[in-house]
Write an enzyme that holds these catalytic residues in place. Structure first.
Site, mmCIF file in Angstrom:
data_model
loop_
_atom_site.group_PDB
_atom_site.id
_atom_site.type_symbol
_atom_site.label_atom_id
_atom_site.label_comp_id
_atom_site.label_asym_id
_atom_site.label_seq_id
_atom_site.Cartn_x
_atom_site.Cartn_y
_atom_site.Cartn_z
ATOM 1 N N HIS A 152 0.836 -1.210 0.000
ATOM 2 C CA HIS A 152 0.000 0.000 0.000
ATOM 3 C C HIS A 152 0.864 1.251 0.000
ATOM 4 O O HIS A 152 2.050 1.197 0.321
ATOM 5 C CB HIS A 152 -0.924 0.034 1.230
ATOM 6 C CG HIS A 152 -2.097 -0.890 1.120
ATOM 7 N ND1 HIS A 152 -2.021 -2.216 1.465
ATOM 8 C CD2 HIS A 152 -3.371 -0.679 0.690
ATOM 9 C CE1 HIS A 152 -3.198 -2.788 1.259
ATOM 10 N NE2 HIS A 152 -4.030 -1.888 0.788
ATOM 11 N N LYS A 156 -0.440 4.889 4.614
ATOM 12 C CA LYS A 156 -1.389 3.978 5.293
ATOM 13 C C LYS A 156 -0.988 3.800 6.755
ATOM 14 O O LYS A 156 0.177 3.583 7.072
ATOM 15 C CB LYS A 156 -1.449 2.636 4.567
ATOM 16 C CG LYS A 156 -2.477 1.682 5.167
ATOM 17 C CD LYS A 156 -2.836 0.564 4.212
ATOM 18 C CE LYS A 156 -3.780 -0.449 4.854
ATOM 19 N NZ LYS A 156 -5.063 0.186 5.277
HETATM 20 N N1 NDP Z 1 -12.719 -1.043 2.882
HETATM 21 C C1 NDP Z 1 -12.147 -0.526 1.788
HETATM 22 O O1 NDP Z 1 -12.476 -0.894 0.652
HETATM 23 C C2 NDP Z 1 -11.123 0.540 1.970
HETATM 24 C C3 NDP Z 1 -10.775 0.934 3.228
HETATM 25 N N2 NDP Z 1 -9.916 1.968 3.428
HETATM 26 C C4 NDP Z 1 -9.720 2.384 4.811
HETATM 27 O O2 NDP Z 1 -10.443 3.598 5.014
HETATM 28 C C5 NDP Z 1 -9.791 4.398 6.000
HETATM 29 C C6 NDP Z 1 -9.514 5.785 5.435
HETATM 30 O O3 NDP Z 1 -8.586 5.666 4.378
HETATM 31 P P1 NDP Z 1 -8.100 6.966 3.564
HETATM 32 O O4 NDP Z 1 -9.255 7.673 3.000
HETATM 33 O O5 NDP Z 1 -7.004 6.520 2.672
HETATM 34 O O6 NDP Z 1 -7.453 7.798 4.767
HETATM 35 P P2 NDP Z 1 -7.187 9.367 4.854
HETATM 36 O O7 NDP Z 1 -6.184 9.553 5.936
HETATM 37 O O8 NDP Z 1 -6.917 9.942 3.512
HETATM 38 O O9 NDP Z 1 -8.599 9.961 5.354
HETATM 39 C C7 NDP Z 1 -9.156 9.662 6.603
HETATM 40 C C8 NDP Z 1 -10.071 10.778 6.998
HETATM 41 O O10 NDP Z 1 -10.700 10.403 8.237
HETATM 42 C C9 NDP Z 1 -10.882 11.534 9.046
HETATM 43 N N3 NDP Z 1 -10.448 11.248 10.404
HETATM 44 C C10 NDP Z 1 -9.296 10.650 10.795
HETATM 45 N N4 NDP Z 1 -9.270 10.531 12.123
HETATM 46 C C11 NDP Z 1 -10.416 11.066 12.578
HETATM 47 C C12 NDP Z 1 -10.977 11.229 13.866
HETATM 48 N N5 NDP Z 1 -10.337 10.809 14.967
HETATM 49 N N6 NDP Z 1 -12.196 11.821 13.970
HETATM 50 C C13 NDP Z 1 -12.831 12.250 12.869
HETATM 51 N N7 NDP Z 1 -12.351 12.110 11.614
HETATM 52 C C14 NDP Z 1 -11.162 11.527 11.488
HETATM 53 C C15 NDP Z 1 -10.086 12.672 8.446
HETATM 54 O O11 NDP Z 1 -11.003 13.530 7.861
HETATM 55 P P3 NDP Z 1 -11.222 15.051 8.276
HETATM 56 O O12 NDP Z 1 -9.885 15.593 8.667
HETATM 57 O O13 NDP Z 1 -11.813 15.614 7.036
HETATM 58 O O14 NDP Z 1 -12.213 15.029 9.398
HETATM 59 C C16 NDP Z 1 -9.309 12.072 7.300
HETATM 60 O O15 NDP Z 1 -9.283 12.922 6.213
HETATM 61 C C17 NDP Z 1 -8.541 3.612 6.402
HETATM 62 O O16 NDP Z 1 -8.829 2.853 7.548
HETATM 63 C C18 NDP Z 1 -8.304 2.683 5.199
HETATM 64 O O17 NDP Z 1 -7.584 1.538 5.523
HETATM 65 C C19 NDP Z 1 -9.357 2.644 2.384
HETATM 66 C C20 NDP Z 1 -9.641 2.281 1.106
HETATM 67 C C21 NDP Z 1 -10.547 1.207 0.791
HETATM 68 O O1 LIG Z 2 -5.712 2.158 3.291
HETATM 69 C C1 LIG Z 2 -5.965 1.828 2.101
HETATM 70 O O2 LIG Z 2 -5.630 2.535 1.150
HETATM 71 C C2 LIG Z 2 -6.691 0.580 1.871
HETATM 72 N N1 LIG Z 2 -7.147 -0.055 2.912
HETATM 73 C C3 LIG Z 2 -7.912 -1.236 2.916
HETATM 74 C C4 LIG Z 2 -7.198 -2.330 3.694
HETATM 75 O O3 LIG Z 2 -6.600 -2.028 4.749
HETATM 76 O O4 LIG Z 2 -7.261 -3.482 3.299
HETATM 77 C C5 LIG Z 2 -8.394 -1.650 1.549
HETATM 78 C C6 LIG Z 2 -7.509 -1.274 0.396
HETATM 79 O O5 LIG Z 2 -6.525 -2.236 0.237
HETATM 80 C C7 LIG Z 2 -6.955 0.130 0.495
#
Ligand code: NDP
Ligand SMILES: O=C(O)C1=N[C@H](C(=O)O)C[C@H](O)C1
Length: 260
Positions: A152, A156
């Site tokens: 990744h 991450k």
């Molecule tokens: N299931 C799936 O298919 C996928 C899962 N993921 C998962 O999704 C999650 C987010 O990934 P990603 O978008 O890359 O991460 P980012 O770091 O880009 O975004 C996370 C967002 O969450 C918000 N955030 C973080 N901590 C807090 C908190 N304590 N309270 C409130 N808001 C918070 C922030 O938004 P702000 O500052 O705007 O409030 C931040 O911009 C991860 O756990 C990742 O592993 C990612 C891709 C695919």
């Molecule tokens: O953090 C990411 O970017 C992603 N998180 C998910 C995971 O932890 O498996 C899904 C995807 O691979 C992207």
């Protein structure tokens, strides 16, 4: 007759996935993002209302069907409780929930007593298909060594990825003899028979790659998936949100909703 779009609130709106969800939803007619939640509202690129507190937004909005959440474990725990209190379904893709101090898995279970709840470590249809193939291979190759590798982007937070943990559980469901997860290897460390090797790589802007290797002594089988962009996760999460709206309270699986 035109069908009303499912009304969504997206949390973590400035995040990589939050932005992708808002963008992807804009191209669909079955869902509509009515509000976005962010701690830094000035940075949100959305036509919808932007709030800093989910509780206040759910009180203000006339009707919300589903909260879609890709944030962080502590936020997911809090948002699940708030969504349930407002009677709103909760779909989350946040990973790193296992063993977290905020007990997000407990919060999802508690919320599911009053609203529909879906958590998936990966919302791509490719991974959903791969999981079936992995279970089949694990059952058909009983003595083969298994090694899981994921790659990744360098921002991450959690390792191994949520998807890797899900794929490991799929292998373990068919291979109860594999009782040890060996995270990386260093020094003198011969492979033990009951191990699954687990390897997490963090590099550049890689969206998400997973490989499960089955190795016998005269052949190897490698089952892998590579996400081309975050749109595949966003499409799957929006499909799930559209499918879960209006259902009974309880825990739902992404793979089940895909079949319905
Ligand atoms: N299931 C799936 O298919 C996928 C899962 N993921 C998962 O999704 C999650 C987010 O990934 P990603 O978008 O890359 O991460 P980012 O770091 O880009 O975004 C996370 C967002 O969450 C918000 N955030 C973080 N901590 C807090 C908190 N304590 N309270 C409130 N808001 C918070 C922030 O938004 P702000 O500052 O705007 O409030 C931040 O911009 C991860 O756990 C990742 O592993 C990612 C891709 C695919
Ligand atoms: O953090 C990411 O970017 C992603 N998180 C998910 C995971 O932890 O498996 C899904 C995807 O691979 C992207």
């Amino acid at each position: 007759m035109a069908v009303e779009p499912v009304r969504l609130v997206v949390t973590g709106a400035t995040g990589r996935m939050g932005e992708e969800l808002i963008d992807t939803a804009g191209d669909r007619s079955d869902v509509s993002v009515v509000a976005a939640i962010s701690r830094t509202p000035g940075n949100v690129a959305a036509e919808a209302a932007v709030g800093t507190h989910l509780d206040a937004t759910l009180s203000d909005e006339e009707r919300v069907d589903v909260v879609v959440d890709f944030t962080a474990p502590e936020a997911t725990a809090e948002y699940a409780e708030i969504a349930a209190r407002h009677g709103v379904a909760f779909v989350t893709g946040t990973t790193g929930l296992e063993g977290h101090d905020a007990d997000p898995l407990g919060a999802l279970d508690a919320a599911s007593e009053s609203v529909p709840v879906l958590h998936a470590s990966n919302f791509s249809r490719g991974i959903a298909a791969l999981r079936g193939a992995i279970r089949e291979a694990a059952a058909s190759l009983p003595d083969y060594d298994v090694e899981v590798t994921e790659t990744h982007h360098n921002d991450k937070r959690d390792a191994p990825s949520g998807t890797a943990l899900t794929l490991i559980e799929d292998v373990e469901s068919e291979r109860p003899d594999l009782t040890e997860r060996q995270h990386g290897r260093e020094g003198e460390q011969p492979r033990e028979p009951g191990e699954i090797g687990v390897h997490a790589r963090r590099a550049g802007d890689v969206t998400g790659e997973h490989e499960v290797l089955f190795a016998g002594n005269r052949e190897t089988v490698s089952l892998s998936h590579s996400a081309g962009d975050r749109g595949v996760f966003a499409e799957g999460a929006l499909d799930a949100a559209a499918a879960i709206a209006g259902r009974e309270a309880g825990r739902y699986q992404f793979t089940d909703l895909l079949r319905d």
